[in-house]
Design a protein around this motif. Sequence first.
Motif, PDB file in Angstrom:
ATOM      1  N   ARG A  47       6.658   4.642 -10.804  1.00 30.03           N
ATOM      2  CA  ARG A  47       8.073   4.959 -11.096  1.00 30.03           C
ATOM      3  C   ARG A  47       8.685   5.759 -10.073  1.00 30.03           C
ATOM      4  N   TYR A  48       9.703   5.353  -9.322  1.00 34.62           N
ATOM      5  CA  TYR A  48      10.345   6.087  -8.469  1.00 34.62           C
ATOM      6  C   TYR A  48      12.023   6.247  -8.808  1.00 34.62           C
ATOM      7  N   THR A  49      12.501   7.774  -8.865  1.00 34.51           N
ATOM      8  CA  THR A  49      14.060   8.119  -9.350  1.00 34.51           C
ATOM      9  C   THR A  49      14.328   8.712  -8.130  1.00 34.51           C
ATOM     10  N   LEU A  50      15.821   8.621  -8.293  1.00 38.01           N
ATOM     11  CA  LEU A  50      16.515   9.380  -7.190  1.00 38.01           C
ATOM     12  C   LEU A  50      16.598  10.844  -7.703  1.00 38.01           C
ATOM     13  N   LEU A  51      16.501  11.746  -6.614  1.00 38.87           N
ATOM     14  CA  LEU A  51      16.330  13.022  -7.048  1.00 38.87           C
ATOM     15  C   LEU A  51      17.882  13.728  -7.240  1.00 38.87           C
ATOM     16  N   PRO A  52      17.969  14.883  -7.765  1.00 39.04           N
ATOM     17  CA  PRO A  52      19.621  15.332  -8.128  1.00 39.04           C
ATOM     18  C   PRO A  52      19.916  15.656  -6.918  1.00 39.04           C
ATOM     19  N   SER A  53      19.214  16.062  -5.842  1.00 39.07           N
ATOM     20  CA  SER A  53      19.864  16.217  -4.670  1.00 39.07           C
ATOM     21  C   SER A  53      20.571  15.168  -3.745  1.00 39.07           C
ATOM     22  N   THR A  54      20.418  14.058  -4.463  1.00 38.86           N
ATOM     23  CA  THR A  54      20.951  12.942  -3.633  1.00 38.86           C
ATOM     24  C   THR A  54      22.589  12.981  -3.677  1.00 38.86           C
ATOM     25  N   LEU A  55      23.249  13.538  -4.888  1.00 38.69           N
ATOM     26  CA  LEU A  55      24.590  13.431  -4.789  1.00 38.69           C
ATOM     27  C   LEU A  55      24.941  15.149  -4.908  1.00 38.69           C
ATOM     28  N   ALA A  56      24.188  15.962  -4.431  1.00 39.20           N
ATOM     29  CA  ALA A  56      24.197  17.250  -4.844  1.00 39.20           C
ATOM     30  C   ALA A  56      25.619  17.667  -3.871  1.00 39.20           C
ATOM     31  N   SER A  57      26.115  18.766  -3.916  1.00 38.19           N
ATOM     32  CA  SER A  57      27.204  19.315  -3.147  1.00 38.19           C
ATOM     33  C   SER A  57      26.427  19.640  -1.607  1.00 38.19           C
ATOM     34  N   PRO A  58      27.310  19.904  -0.750  1.00 39.36           N
ATOM     35  CA  PRO A  58      26.770  20.234   0.583  1.00 39.36           C
ATOM     36  C   PRO A  58      26.410  21.501   0.469  1.00 39.36           C
ATOM     37  N   PHE A 105       0.800  -1.232  -0.037  1.00 34.10           N
ATOM     38  CA  PHE A 105       0.020  -0.021   0.176  1.00 34.10           C
ATOM     39  C   PHE A 105       0.904   1.247   0.019  1.00 34.10           C
ATOM     40  N   VAL A 106       1.624   1.512  -0.890  1.00 33.19           N
ATOM     41  CA  VAL A 106       2.681   2.360  -1.202  1.00 33.19           C
ATOM     42  C   VAL A 106       1.906   3.704  -1.135  1.00 33.19           C
ATOM     43  N   ASP A 107       2.307   4.970  -0.605  1.00 37.50           N
ATOM     44  CA  ASP A 107       1.722   6.210  -0.680  1.00 37.50           C
ATOM     45  C   ASP A 107       2.726   6.882  -1.523  1.00 37.50           C
ATOM     46  N   LYS A 108       2.282   7.202  -2.761  1.00 33.87           N
ATOM     47  CA  LYS A 108       3.025   8.001  -3.682  1.00 33.87           C
ATOM     48  C   LYS A 108       3.489   9.483  -3.165  1.00 33.87           C
ATOM     49  N   LEU A 111      13.075   2.620 -10.029  1.00 34.69           N
ATOM     50  CA  LEU A 111      12.248   1.703  -9.559  1.00 34.69           C
ATOM     51  C   LEU A 111      10.604   1.662 -10.101  1.00 34.69           C
ATOM     52  N   ASP A 112      10.294   0.645 -10.474  1.00 35.56           N
ATOM     53  CA  ASP A 112       8.853   0.562 -10.917  1.00 35.56           C
ATOM     54  C   ASP A 112       8.327  -0.332  -9.931  1.00 35.56           C
ATOM     55  N   VAL A 113       7.425   0.201  -8.774  1.00 38.78           N
ATOM     56  CA  VAL A 113       6.832  -0.378  -7.866  1.00 38.78           C
ATOM     57  C   VAL A 113       5.592  -0.758  -8.035  1.00 38.78           C
ATOM     58  N   SER A 172      11.896   9.201  -4.980  1.00 34.35           N
ATOM     59  CA  SER A 172      10.596   9.911  -5.055  1.00 34.35           C
ATOM     60  C   SER A 172       9.745   9.597  -6.238  1.00 34.35           C
ATOM     61  N   PHE A 173       8.558   9.626  -5.940  1.00 32.54           N
ATOM     62  CA  PHE A 173       7.580   9.343  -7.168  1.00 32.54           C
ATOM     63  C   PHE A 173       7.820  10.388  -8.350  1.00 32.54           C
ATOM     64  N   GLU A 174       7.803   9.644  -9.420  1.00 32.86           N
ATOM     65  CA  GLU A 174       7.658  10.487 -10.802  1.00 32.86           C
ATOM     66  C   GLU A 174       6.579  10.354 -11.581  1.00 32.86           C
ATOM     67  N   GLN A 175       6.165   9.148 -11.877  1.00 36.02           N
ATOM     68  CA  GLN A 175       4.944   9.119 -12.478  1.00 36.02           C
ATOM     69  C   GLN A 175       4.222   7.585 -12.415  1.00 36.02           C
ATOM     70  N   SER A 176       3.024   7.396 -12.841  1.00 36.00           N
ATOM     71  CA  SER A 176       2.474   5.946 -13.112  1.00 36.00           C
ATOM     72  C   SER A 176       2.504   5.571 -14.393  1.00 36.00           C
ATOM     73  N   LEU A 177       2.880   4.109 -14.585  1.00 38.62           N
ATOM     74  CA  LEU A 177       3.153   3.553 -15.899  1.00 38.62           C
ATOM     75  C   LEU A 177       2.417   2.260 -15.757  1.00 38.62           C
ATOM     76  N   ASP A 178       2.061   1.878 -17.078  1.00 41.26           N
ATOM     77  CA  ASP A 178       1.702   0.448 -17.316  1.00 41.26           C
ATOM     78  C   ASP A 178       2.930  -0.546 -17.631  1.00 41.26           C
ATOM     79  N   LEU A 179       2.930  -1.550 -16.957  1.00 43.57           N
ATOM     80  CA  LEU A 179       3.977  -2.611 -17.202  1.00 43.57           C
ATOM     81  C   LEU A 179       3.437  -3.895 -17.464  1.00 43.57           C
ATOM     82  N   LYS A 180       3.107  -4.110 -18.493  1.00 43.69           N
ATOM     83  CA  LYS A 180       2.447  -5.395 -18.986  1.00 43.69           C
ATOM     84  C   LYS A 180       1.018  -5.602 -18.374  1.00 43.69           C
ATOM     85  N   GLY A 181       0.215  -4.344 -18.583  1.00 42.91           N
ATOM     86  CA  GLY A 181      -1.100  -4.405 -17.941  1.00 42.91           C
ATOM     87  C   GLY A 181      -1.282  -4.117 -16.408  1.00 42.91           C
TER      88      GLY A 181
END
Length: 469
Positions: free
Chosen positions: A285-296, A250-253, A364-366, A271-280
């Motif tokens: 879809r969750y992706t890493l934010l640019p802030s993950t490897l941002a400078s301090p 019961f993932v909360d986007k 990640l497609d969850v 973080s949630f990016e968008q909803s997709l259809d995967l084989k029905g």
Amino acid sequence: MGCCNIRCGLIAGAVFGAAVAILGGILIPLGSSIIQGTVKQEAVIEPGTTAYDNWVSTGAFVYRQLWLFDLKNPIEVLQYGARPVVVEKGPYTYKIRYLPKENITFNPNHTVSFLLPMGAIFQPSMSVGPEDDNVTSLNLAVAGAYSLVPQGLHPLLETMINKNKASLFQRRTVKEMLYGYTDPLLNATVGLFVPYNGTYDGYYNVYNGKDDISKVGTIDRWHGERSLNFWDDQYCDMINGTDASSFAPFVDKKKPLYFFSSDICRSVSASFEQSLDLKGIEVYRYTLLPSTLASPTVNPDNRCFCRNLKSTKNCTMAGVLDISSCQDGRPIYISLPHFLHGSPSLREDVLGLNPSEEHHSTFLDVEPTTGFTLRFAKRIQVNMMYGPSKVITVLKKVKDYTIFPLVWLNETASLDDETADMFKEELTSRIQMLDIIQKVLLGTGVSIFIICLVSYCVERWIHSQGKHV
């Protein structure tokens, strides 16, 4: 008498419609409760559940595609201090994560411990060429020794380099660069993924979700510890979330997903990016934010990940993570491929890189009901750092600290058609069928109720008009 029968029939129809609508309304929370109960039961990591079967051994093959960076101008770099020019060469593809978890032990505190075997099998049909292909790349021993050997001992290192006729760059086969060769300078096996085959990641200790399904898969301990010891900081040393293969159902986007990756020696969030259809099947879809490897300077939370002030330009550089503290001091830097989201200087110091969100971002497609990750692409680039020296001949022309790209990898997997059909049959189709039944009952009941009620009112009006005539 006839009018009375009509009105009675319409009243009965309205009552019937209301009852059908109420039944449809009741099924909504009741159906949701049944679905939640079933999912919670099947999501627990214990023998006999769907989660356990998928957890012990991944159903889909996991492939690791690798692109090595081939240096085109080694002589110009060594003799004139030119900027390196690289061209990626690949993919060279290996099947990994094909072995089931080992030493699985269920503990009294609702956790389960296990080891994750490591292995890689070369896939010629999915590769651009054989493992014997040659690439010109950084000399791992020289670059490593430059950082590991104290500066006061660099004259001794210079003598060793000359004695072994070593240079800053070398030409090796793909297999040697990835999985090892005997280096004459160190008289030891050197390689980007050494040791790998026959080794293990873990011990892991994770919650099985039996007492609290919201904790299922969450890492309790790694190597017996609840936190890391790489970063000398309570925040950066935290082990958060799961291993990304699954999350609580019961993932909360609206909320990020947290996971720990031993490859980069830290926890991250997606973080949630968008909803997709995967084989029905609908997936988030969750992706890493640019802030993950941002400078301090941009993301202060990353301050404790900055370890080397010189190579990171006083911690102002974005896009790279110095993991030398978990690599026995070797100057390994992790980034996204082609320094995606990295500082422009990274691509100015080494030419030939072209970052792309489509090809170089991690996702990640969850499936939101179960929390299972049904498709993913983990994309990481491995780099090494070297710098200038007044003592070591092969480094005398180097103008500044350089983070040199060695290889980038794409670990990917997706559920197959058979698994998708089974998933839809066991879960998705049942949810959809229940949803359809609810909507049909509710819609039909409301429609009957309204039609009968309106007809009753019309019939009453006609009857009253007839009396006045």
